[in-house]
Design a protein around this motif. Sequence first.
Motif, mmCIF file in Angstrom:
data_model
loop_
_atom_site.group_PDB
_atom_site.id
_atom_site.type_symbol
_atom_site.label_atom_id
_atom_site.label_comp_id
_atom_site.label_asym_id
_atom_site.label_seq_id
_atom_site.Cartn_x
_atom_site.Cartn_y
_atom_site.Cartn_z
ATOM 1 N N SER A 1 0.828 -1.213 0.000
ATOM 2 C CA SER A 1 0.000 0.000 0.000
ATOM 3 C C SER A 1 0.858 1.256 0.000
ATOM 4 O O SER A 1 0.596 2.208 -0.747
ATOM 5 C CB SER A 1 -0.932 0.004 1.212
ATOM 6 N N ASP A 2 1.910 1.262 0.845
ATOM 7 C CA ASP A 2 2.775 2.439 0.923
ATOM 8 C C ASP A 2 3.528 2.667 -0.384
ATOM 9 O O ASP A 2 3.680 3.806 -0.840
ATOM 10 C CB ASP A 2 3.771 2.288 2.076
ATOM 11 N N VAL A 3 4.015 1.580 -0.982
ATOM 12 C CA VAL A 3 4.737 1.708 -2.249
ATOM 13 C C VAL A 3 3.805 2.226 -3.336
ATOM 14 O O VAL A 3 4.171 3.107 -4.125
ATOM 15 C CB VAL A 3 5.353 0.360 -2.664
ATOM 16 N N LEU A 4 2.581 1.703 -3.373
ATOM 17 C CA LEU A 4 1.615 2.136 -4.384
ATOM 18 C C LEU A 4 1.293 3.621 -4.230
ATOM 19 O O LEU A 4 1.232 4.359 -5.218
ATOM 20 C CB LEU A 4 0.337 1.308 -4.275
ATOM 21 N N VAL A 5 1.115 4.082 -2.991
ATOM 22 C CA VAL A 5 0.837 5.502 -2.750
ATOM 23 C C VAL A 5 2.006 6.360 -3.227
ATOM 24 O O VAL A 5 1.816 7.404 -3.865
ATOM 25 C CB VAL A 5 0.560 5.753 -1.251
#
Length: 231
Positions: free
Chosen positions: A48-52
């Motif tokens: 999730s953090d990488v995608l954001v």
Amino acid sequence: MAVPFILRKNALTEREDDYVAKPVVFNSLTQNEIIQKVVSRHSSLNKSDVLVAVQAYESVIHEELIQGHNIVSPMCNISLSISGVFDREITEFDPNLHHINLNYKPGVDFRKIGEQIELIKIEAAEIIPDIKYFEDSETNTQNDKITPGAAAKIKGSRIKTNQEDVEEGIFFISEDAVSHRVESFLRNMPSDAIFNVPKELTAGKYKLQVRTKMDGKTLHIGELDFDLTVD
């Protein structure tokens, strides 16, 4: 791992001693697949953090390009250009006659990747789908234009696909690596296919791929040698 390539007769000339090399593509990675690989290599990161972070990065680039700014990054450089004929010095930009183009070039960290790739030549026979040409019915052109929603045809060999398998099919790949799968077929044979171009294609350049599991297990990908354009 060595990257396989094949030699094919150059369709643009009539010379008997003119061949072109074509890499054999067995896989194409989506953004989600790349992110998953990043996460698997770094235990401190979550998907999730990488995608954001990726979406925020892309959003800034998008906004800067709209402002007319060039992008210079280690991965790629993006610049703007304008195509079309301006017949007089006072002629204004007309979106029906002129187009704004995005030009991509490898960035400093990616320019020498070719020097790191090991190649191995293989025979073309029975390896991958071979697309000879793409024909757009609306513009009556070959290997050039695409008309979203219109009928189109491809000729080649080993291009029949199983439409019940979502991994197989005919795909138009946009410049931002989004795959658009053909859903409506009028003909689906080993040497030719007639189909309706996906309606959602927007202006830009596209790669055309045929993906098929000729042995029932391994996905083989053939790609047209020419870029196709939606005006």
